[in-house]
Design an enzyme around this catalytic site. Sequence first.
Site, PDB file in Angstrom:
ATOM      1  N   ASN A 152       0.796  -1.220   0.000  1.00 10.38           N
ATOM      2  CA  ASN A 152       0.000   0.000   0.000  1.00 10.38           C
ATOM      3  C   ASN A 152       0.836   1.281   0.000  1.00 10.38           C
ATOM      4  OD1 ASN A 152       0.302  -1.417   2.618  1.00 10.38           O
ATOM      5  ND2 ASN A 152      -0.384   0.523   3.471  1.00 10.38           N
ATOM      6  N   GLN A 182      -5.173  -3.468  -2.083  1.00 11.31           N
ATOM      7  CA  GLN A 182      -4.732  -2.429  -3.029  1.00 11.31           C
ATOM      8  C   GLN A 182      -4.794  -2.916  -4.476  1.00 11.31           C
ATOM      9  OE1 GLN A 182      -4.176   0.713  -2.417  1.00 11.31           O
ATOM     10  NE2 GLN A 182      -4.164   0.645  -0.185  1.00 11.31           N
ATOM     11  N   SER A 202     -11.436  -4.887  -0.290  1.00 11.81           N
ATOM     12  CA  SER A 202     -12.137  -3.819   0.425  1.00 11.81           C
ATOM     13  C   SER A 202     -12.857  -2.924  -0.577  1.00 11.81           C
ATOM     14  CB  SER A 202     -11.110  -3.006   1.227  1.00 11.81           C
ATOM     15  OG  SER A 202     -11.736  -1.916   1.865  1.00 11.81           O
ATOM     16  N   THR A 240     -26.444  -9.344  11.099  1.00 12.38           N
ATOM     17  CA  THR A 240     -27.308  -8.914  10.001  1.00 12.38           C
ATOM     18  C   THR A 240     -26.453  -8.220   8.947  1.00 12.38           C
ATOM     19  OG1 THR A 240     -29.136  -8.668  11.517  1.00 12.38           O
ATOM     20  CG2 THR A 240     -29.337  -7.518   9.413  1.00 12.38           C
ATOM     21  N   CYS A 325      -2.987   5.062   7.528  1.00 16.66           N
ATOM     22  CA  CYS A 325      -3.081   4.498   8.879  1.00 16.66           C
ATOM     23  C   CYS A 325      -1.910   4.929   9.743  1.00 16.66           C
ATOM     24  CB  CYS A 325      -3.083   2.983   8.850  1.00 16.66           C
ATOM     25  SG  CYS A 325      -4.110   2.322   7.573  1.00 16.66           S
TER      26      CYS A 325
HETATM   27  N1  PLP Z   1      -4.771  -3.936   3.634  1.00 17.15           N
HETATM   28  C1  PLP Z   1      -4.181  -2.979   2.896  1.00 17.15           C
HETATM   29  C2  PLP Z   1      -3.027  -3.343   2.036  1.00 17.15           C
HETATM   30  C3  PLP Z   1      -4.654  -1.671   2.943  1.00 17.15           C
HETATM   31  O1  PLP Z   1      -4.057  -0.723   2.210  1.00 17.15           O
HETATM   32  C4  PLP Z   1      -5.759  -1.373   3.772  1.00 17.15           C
HETATM   33  C5  PLP Z   1      -6.264   0.019   3.886  1.00 17.15           C
HETATM   34  O2  PLP Z   1      -5.553   0.974   3.717  1.00 17.15           O
HETATM   35  C6  PLP Z   1      -6.346  -2.404   4.518  1.00 17.15           C
HETATM   36  C7  PLP Z   1      -5.821  -3.672   4.431  1.00 17.15           C
HETATM   37  C8  PLP Z   1      -7.511  -2.145   5.430  1.00 17.15           C
HETATM   38  O3  PLP Z   1      -8.703  -2.045   4.700  1.00 17.15           O
HETATM   39  P1  PLP Z   1      -9.963  -1.292   5.335  1.00 17.15           P
HETATM   40  O4  PLP Z   1      -9.653   0.163   5.307  1.00 17.15           O
HETATM   41  O5  PLP Z   1     -11.102  -1.668   4.434  1.00 17.15           O
HETATM   42  O6  PLP Z   1     -10.140  -1.817   6.719  1.00 17.15           O
END
Ligand code: PLP
Length: 378
Positions: A152, A182, A202, A240, A325
Site C-alpha cells: 500500500n 490495493q 475492500s 445482520t 493508517c
Molecule cells: N490492507 C491494505 C493493504 C490496505 O491498504 C488497507 C487500507 O488501507 C487495509 C488492508 C484495510 O482495509 P480497510 O480500510 O477496508 O479496513
Amino acid sequence: MEDIAYFDNSATTKPCENAVKKMNDSLNNNWGNPSSLYDMGLSAEREMYAARSAVAKTLSCRPDEVYFTSGGTEANNLAVFGAYRAGARRGNRIVTTSIEHPSVQNAAAELEKQGAEVVRLSPGSDGRVKAEDILAAVDKNTVLVSIMLANNETGAIQPVEAAAAAVKKTGAPALIHADCVQAFGKMPIRLDRIGADLITVSGHKIHGPKGIGALIKKKTARILPRAFGGGQESGLRPGTEASPLIAGLLGAVEALPDIPAQLKKIGELKAYTAERLLATGVVKINSPEDGLPYILNISVPGIRSETMLHFLEERRIYVSSGSACAKGKPSYVLREMGLPDDLADSAVRISFSRYNTEEQADRLVSAVSEAAAVLKHK
Ligand code: PLP
C-alpha cells in the site's frame, strides 16, 4: 477556487455514482432484512447475491466463496486468526512479511503473544520479498502464510503466486492468505491462478463505500470464525448483513472499467507524472518501476513528508505521507526497504484513480517544484 486534485486513492477513493445510487436505493427501497422469509427479505437477499456474484466474477471464484466483512481490516483479522486457530493442532508457525498492513501485522503479533511463532520476512531495496525466502521460512509446523499482493505504500508486487506454488509443494499444512486490498479491481486476479486459499478485498479503495469488504475463502480451506451469532455468511461472519454497504460495493464493482485496459491507462499517467517529477531535479522515486502503477512513492530530500503534504493541501492537491493508517509516523515499509533517513522522512505517496487527469498531474508537479524552491531554504 480550483478543483481538488485528489492523489490519495490508496487511502480511500471517491464513491462512484453507481455505488451511491445503489446505496440510496437499498436504504430507501430495499431495506428489508436479507434473512426475512417474505418478499422484502428476498429482494434484499437478491441484491446481496448480485454483489457476491459480481465480486466473485472479478476474482474468478464462486459466489459462495465470498464472505462479506466490515472491510479489509476485519477480513485480514478473520484470515489470520481463523487460519491459525483452525490449524492449531497441526502447527503454530505463521510466515508473513515485515511490510504487511497493520491489520495483518498486529493480528500476527497478538497471536505471537498467545504462543504463535511468527516469521517476518523483509523486502529487498525494491520493496519485494523473495519467493525463495518465503519457501525457506515454511516448515511442517506452518499453518499460515500471509503475504500482500501489492504494497500500500510503494505498490511493490509481492510474489504471492510463486510463493503459494512453492509452499504447496512442501506439503506443509499452511493456508495461503493474500491481502489484495490495493490490487483488487486494479490488476487481474484469479483465485485459481494466484494459488491463495484466502484473499482480502475492500470496497472503499475501488470507489465503493467505507466499511465493506470481503474475505474470499476457497471451498477447500477451513478457518474458524472470530465472532458468533446467527448463521449469516455461512456462520463465518455472523450479524445482520450490511445491505446498503453491500449494495454500494455492488455498484462499485459494476462500474469498474475493463481492468487490464485501465491498468494500462494508469500506467501511462504514472509514467507521465514520474517523468515530469524527475525532470524537476528535486524528486527521487521510491516505488519500483514494475510495481502497481496506481501507487507512486517519491521523496523530496530536505522537505519533511508532512510539510510537503500541507503545502500541497493549501493548493487543493491531496497526497499522503506514508500510509493513511500511519498518521504521520515514519514509514516502516520504506525503512524495511533500507531507505536512508533523508528519503524516508521526506516520502510522499501519490496514488491514482480513474478520475485523475494529466492536467492534475501537471498541477502536482509544479506545486512540488514550487515547494522545493520555497521550503528548502527555510
Ligand atoms: N490492507 C491494505 C493493504 C490496505 O491498504 C488497507 C487500507 O488501507 C487495509 C488492508 C484495510 O482495509 P480497510 O480500510 O477496508 O479496513
